[in-house]
Design a protein around this motif. Structure first.
Motif, mmCIF file in Angstrom:
data_model
loop_
_atom_site.group_PDB
_atom_site.id
_atom_site.type_symbol
_atom_site.label_atom_id
_atom_site.label_comp_id
_atom_site.label_asym_id
_atom_site.label_seq_id
_atom_site.Cartn_x
_atom_site.Cartn_y
_atom_site.Cartn_z
ATOM 1 N N CYS A 45 -6.741 1.629 4.913
ATOM 2 C CA CYS A 45 -6.386 3.135 4.404
ATOM 3 C C CYS A 45 -7.451 3.632 3.603
ATOM 4 C CB CYS A 45 -5.263 3.084 3.553
ATOM 5 S SG CYS A 45 -3.653 3.021 4.757
ATOM 6 N N CYS A 80 0.837 -1.143 -0.006
ATOM 7 C CA CYS A 80 0.206 0.027 -0.189
ATOM 8 C C CYS A 80 0.624 1.238 -0.093
ATOM 9 C CB CYS A 80 -0.906 -0.048 1.356
ATOM 10 S SG CYS A 80 -1.956 1.343 1.666
ATOM 11 N N HIS A 119 0.190 4.179 1.143
ATOM 12 C CA HIS A 119 0.108 5.028 2.081
ATOM 13 C C HIS A 119 0.631 4.574 3.303
ATOM 14 C CE1 HIS A 119 -2.509 6.736 -0.560
ATOM 15 N NE2 HIS A 119 -3.452 5.849 -0.699
ATOM 16 N N CYS A 120 0.760 3.122 3.778
ATOM 17 C CA CYS A 120 1.253 2.608 5.054
ATOM 18 C C CYS A 120 2.311 1.650 4.788
ATOM 19 C CB CYS A 120 0.022 1.975 5.768
ATOM 20 S SG CYS A 120 -0.767 0.678 4.917
ATOM 21 N N CYS A 146 -4.545 -0.530 0.591
ATOM 22 C CA CYS A 146 -5.120 -2.013 1.599
ATOM 23 C C CYS A 146 -6.272 -1.349 2.100
ATOM 24 C CB CYS A 146 -3.934 -1.985 2.961
ATOM 25 S SG CYS A 146 -3.886 -0.512 4.121
HETATM 26 ZN ZN LIG Z 1 -2.536 1.191 3.642
#
Ligand SMILES: [Zn+2]
Ligand SMILES: [Zn+2]
Length: 286
Positions: A266, A240, A242-243, A263
């Motif tokens: 998120c 992902c 973002h994370c 994911c």
């Molecule tokens: Zn994520």
């Protein structure tokens, strides 16, 4: 194009005398990628290359009697899953609380065959995963207990807080076996009477028993993200943006409309394809 083989390996052995020389020899190998840690405790590594190139790597290691029992776990990949080739000197093969260094060989290992027999047998056993939560989320042994830890060092705290029966047979496993080599020492010290570790980890089990007691895919620490039941690179998971954790959710980016691979956790806050889109999406919403 020639197939790329990905191999992972470790052996605990005091290599303090030779590790600097080893580092020079290994770092000089060409057309290999991956990461090796050379530590006073032993070696821990992952490498990718053609069969011929990996033979050169194995030949260097075979020059050292310290690695008489090194066990290579191989899988194939259409391309190198590592960005570069790095051979580093570190303090620990796998980072954990100090004082847990395996010295005996084959400390309560059990083969994938025996493991499979125990998991499908009559005797009650506790199956305990020693990996992190983002790994167990991608796949684990069906009956395994997930300690839900963020990093391996938290496994120690988990042992203090859990109420697992210490007199029952306890089977532990990880990706390739190295984490269990340390975990078993602490478990025995904390009173677990019958602990056994899966030799070669999930990777070796899947080699022998695909689509049996292990559910899902096996997370790996390279660009494949995970390998499936046939040890082929995952077609299902990505990291992902973002994370950084494995995700399997596909959606249209709420800002640019391109495909977003993210994911589930998120998705609500950042239903977008990239960090850049996340930034603009946040401004937009204000
Ligand atoms: Zn994520
Ligand atoms: Zn976007």
């Amino acid at each position: 194009m020639e197939e790329i083989i990905v191999t992972s390996f470790y052996q605990f052995s005091d290599i303090s005398e030779v590790r600097e020389e080893m580092q020079k020899r290994l770092a000089g190998l060409e057309e290999i990628r991956g990461l090796i840690h050379l530590t006073p405790e032993g070696i821990n590594g992952m490498a990718s290359g053609t069969a011929e190139k990996l033979d050169e790597l194995r030949a260097v290691l075979a020059d050292y009697p310290h690695f008489d029992e090194i066990d290579y776990k191989d899988s194939v990949c259409p391309e190198h899953p590592f960005p570069r080739w790095k051979v580093e000197l570190k303090d620990q093969t796998i980072f954990y609380k100090e004082g847990y260094v395996p010295n005996g060989r084959n400390h309560s290992h059990i083969s994938p065959e025996k493991w499979h027999e125990l998991l499908t047998g009559e005797e009650p056993v506790t199956v305990l995963d020693t990996r992190n939560y983002y790994e167990t989320r991608v796949g684990k042994f069906r009956q395994a207990i997930d300690p839900d830890i963020k990093v391996f060092t938290e496994f120690s705290d988990y042992l203090d807080s859990c109420d697992l029966p210490k007199d029952q047979t306890t089977l532990i496993y990880c990706t390739g076996g190295i984490r269990c080599e340390k975990a078993i020492l602490e478990m025995e010290e904390k009173g677990f009477e019958k602990v056994y570790q899966l030799e070669g980890g999930i990777l070796r089990y899947l080699e022998k028993f695909p689509n049996q007691e292990f559910d899902g895919e096996c997370f790996v620490f390279d660009s494949r993200v995970a390998v499936d039941q046939e040890l082929a690179p995952s077609q299902k998971y990505w990291l992902c943006p973002h994370c950084g954790e494995p995700g399997d959710l596909k959606m249209d980016c709420a800002r640019c409309g391109e495909e977003a691979l993210i994911c589930k956790s998120c998705a609500e806050e950042k239903p977008v394809c990239s960090k850049n889109c996340a930034y603009h999406y946040k401004l937009q919403k204000k």
